[in-house]
Design a protein around this motif. Structure first.
Motif, PDB file in Angstrom:
ATOM      1  N   ARG A  19       0.809  -1.219   0.000  1.00  0.00           N
ATOM      2  CA  ARG A  19       0.000   0.000   0.000  1.00  0.00           C
ATOM      3  C   ARG A  19       0.843   1.271   0.000  1.00  0.00           C
ATOM      4  O   ARG A  19       0.316   2.367  -0.149  1.00  0.00           O
ATOM      5  CB  ARG A  19      -0.933  -0.015   1.214  1.00  0.00           C
ATOM      6  N   SER A  20       2.125   1.120   0.166  1.00  0.00           N
ATOM      7  CA  SER A  20       3.012   2.276   0.221  1.00  0.00           C
ATOM      8  C   SER A  20       3.246   2.849  -1.173  1.00  0.00           C
ATOM      9  O   SER A  20       3.219   2.134  -2.174  1.00  0.00           O
ATOM     10  CB  SER A  20       4.352   1.877   0.843  1.00  0.00           C
ATOM     11  N   GLU A  21       3.483   4.144  -1.237  1.00  0.00           N
ATOM     12  CA  GLU A  21       3.850   4.787  -2.489  1.00  0.00           C
ATOM     13  C   GLU A  21       5.363   4.785  -2.672  1.00  0.00           C
ATOM     14  O   GLU A  21       5.873   5.317  -3.662  1.00  0.00           O
ATOM     15  CB  GLU A  21       3.307   6.218  -2.522  1.00  0.00           C
ATOM     16  N   GLU A  60       1.190  -8.351  -8.983  1.00  0.00           N
ATOM     17  CA  GLU A  60       0.201  -7.346  -9.402  1.00  0.00           C
ATOM     18  C   GLU A  60      -1.177  -7.680  -8.836  1.00  0.00           C
ATOM     19  O   GLU A  60      -1.915  -6.788  -8.410  1.00  0.00           O
ATOM     20  CB  GLU A  60       0.150  -7.273 -10.928  1.00  0.00           C
ATOM     21  N   HIS A  63      -1.142  -6.874  -5.152  1.00  0.00           N
ATOM     22  CA  HIS A  63      -1.154  -5.418  -5.007  1.00  0.00           C
ATOM     23  C   HIS A  63      -2.570  -4.882  -5.192  1.00  0.00           C
ATOM     24  O   HIS A  63      -3.025  -4.015  -4.434  1.00  0.00           O
ATOM     25  CB  HIS A  63      -0.205  -4.789  -6.030  1.00  0.00           C
ATOM     26  N   TRP A  64      -3.288  -5.417  -6.184  1.00  0.00           N
ATOM     27  CA  TRP A  64      -4.675  -4.996  -6.429  1.00  0.00           C
ATOM     28  C   TRP A  64      -5.565  -5.358  -5.236  1.00  0.00           C
ATOM     29  O   TRP A  64      -6.348  -4.530  -4.758  1.00  0.00           O
ATOM     30  CB  TRP A  64      -5.199  -5.666  -7.697  1.00  0.00           C
ATOM     31  N   ALA A  66      -4.703  -5.853  -2.177  1.00  0.00           N
ATOM     32  CA  ALA A  66      -4.312  -5.133  -0.964  1.00  0.00           C
ATOM     33  C   ALA A  66      -4.894  -3.732  -0.885  1.00  0.00           C
ATOM     34  O   ALA A  66      -4.939  -3.133   0.194  1.00  0.00           O
ATOM     35  CB  ALA A  66      -2.784  -5.056  -0.876  1.00  0.00           C
ATOM     36  N   GLN A  67      -5.351  -3.198  -2.011  1.00  0.00           N
ATOM     37  CA  GLN A  67      -5.929  -1.850  -1.993  1.00  0.00           C
ATOM     38  C   GLN A  67      -7.358  -1.849  -1.459  1.00  0.00           C
ATOM     39  O   GLN A  67      -7.916  -0.783  -1.179  1.00  0.00           O
ATOM     40  CB  GLN A  67      -5.899  -1.247  -3.409  1.00  0.00           C
ATOM     41  N   MET A  68      -7.948  -3.041  -1.297  1.00  0.00           N
ATOM     42  CA  MET A  68      -9.301  -3.124  -0.734  1.00  0.00           C
ATOM     43  C   MET A  68      -9.239  -2.852   0.767  1.00  0.00           C
ATOM     44  O   MET A  68      -8.441  -3.466   1.479  1.00  0.00           O
ATOM     45  CB  MET A  68      -9.890  -4.522  -0.978  1.00  0.00           C
ATOM     46  N   PRO A  69     -10.061  -1.946   1.267  1.00  0.00           N
ATOM     47  CA  PRO A  69      -9.997  -1.560   2.690  1.00  0.00           C
ATOM     48  C   PRO A  69     -10.171  -2.735   3.645  1.00  0.00           C
ATOM     49  O   PRO A  69      -9.567  -2.763   4.720  1.00  0.00           O
ATOM     50  CB  PRO A  69     -11.146  -0.552   2.829  1.00  0.00           C
TER      51      PRO A  69
END
Length: 203
Positions: A19-21, A60, A63-64, A66-69
């Motif tokens: 989740r880090s940039e 990938e 990563h997708w 992991a963006q789910m709250p």
């Protein structure tokens, strides 16, 4: 030097990296898990190139997800191993390969319903790959317009200025035409029905 994380000891570190940039965090995650996942894929019969492609598809996909709250991760390595196995079975089925100890019975036993999120994440990666593969087949102008509108999320006024359209409405109309052409290309691809409707490609 990339910051190291003890992903197996604390899955929250894995989620933080995903989740880090900070690209260094994701690079550390990749470096940590890549040897194990690729070694397993090669053991199952994948070539080095196939193993590398599948590993990055799994990264990938994770990563997708992991963006789910509400996404919960108890074991990053186990998630990637299972995703790699599922993706490898998909590849074997697509290529009609049943060598190296993997049989048609293994594919029959394979049940996506048991791990819906992993399969949803893998299919999402495949859909995006399919879309951008066909975007590359469009004219240079259509490709540029869709990249500005979709990937870079530019407004129509800005797109009109950058691409020389008379106004935002003209840019919007051109996007509609380009998307219509893209849809036609995608719907002609046999992978489309497999991904969108969970149908197997005809043998």
């Amino acid at each position: 030097m990339a910051k190291s994380f003890r992903f197996d000891d604390d899955p929250e570190h894995c989620l933080s990296a995903l989740r880090s940039e900070d690209d260094r965090s994701l690079e550390a995650l990749i470096a940590h898990f890549q040897p194990d996942i690729m070694r397993r894929l090669k053991k199952w019969g994948a070539s080095h190139a196939e193993a590398e492609d599948i590993f990055y598809i799994c990264i990938e996909a994770l990563h997708w997800a992991a963006q789910m709250p509400d996404f919960q991760l108890t074991d990053c390595r186990a998630w990637l191993r299972k995703a790699a196995w599922f993706q490898w079975l998909k590849e074997l089925r697509r290529k009609k390969r049943f060598d190296n100890g993997v049989t048609p019975e293994d594919l029959a036993v394979y049940s996506p319903e048991t791990d819906v999120l992993i399969n949803e994440a893998l299919d999402n990666v495949a859909r995006r790959s399919l879309i951008w593969e066909h975007i590359e087949r469009l004219s240079d102008r259509c490709r540029r317009l869709l990249i500005l509108a979709v990937r870079e999320e530019r407004g129509y006024d800005e797109i009109a200025r950058e691409m020389g359209y008379s106004d935002a409405d003209s840019a919007r109309q051109q996007r509609f035409k380009c998307q219509k052409r893209l849809k036609e290309l995608i719907e002609k691809d046999p992978r489309h029905r497999q991904l969108m409707f969970n149908e197997k490609v005809s043998k």
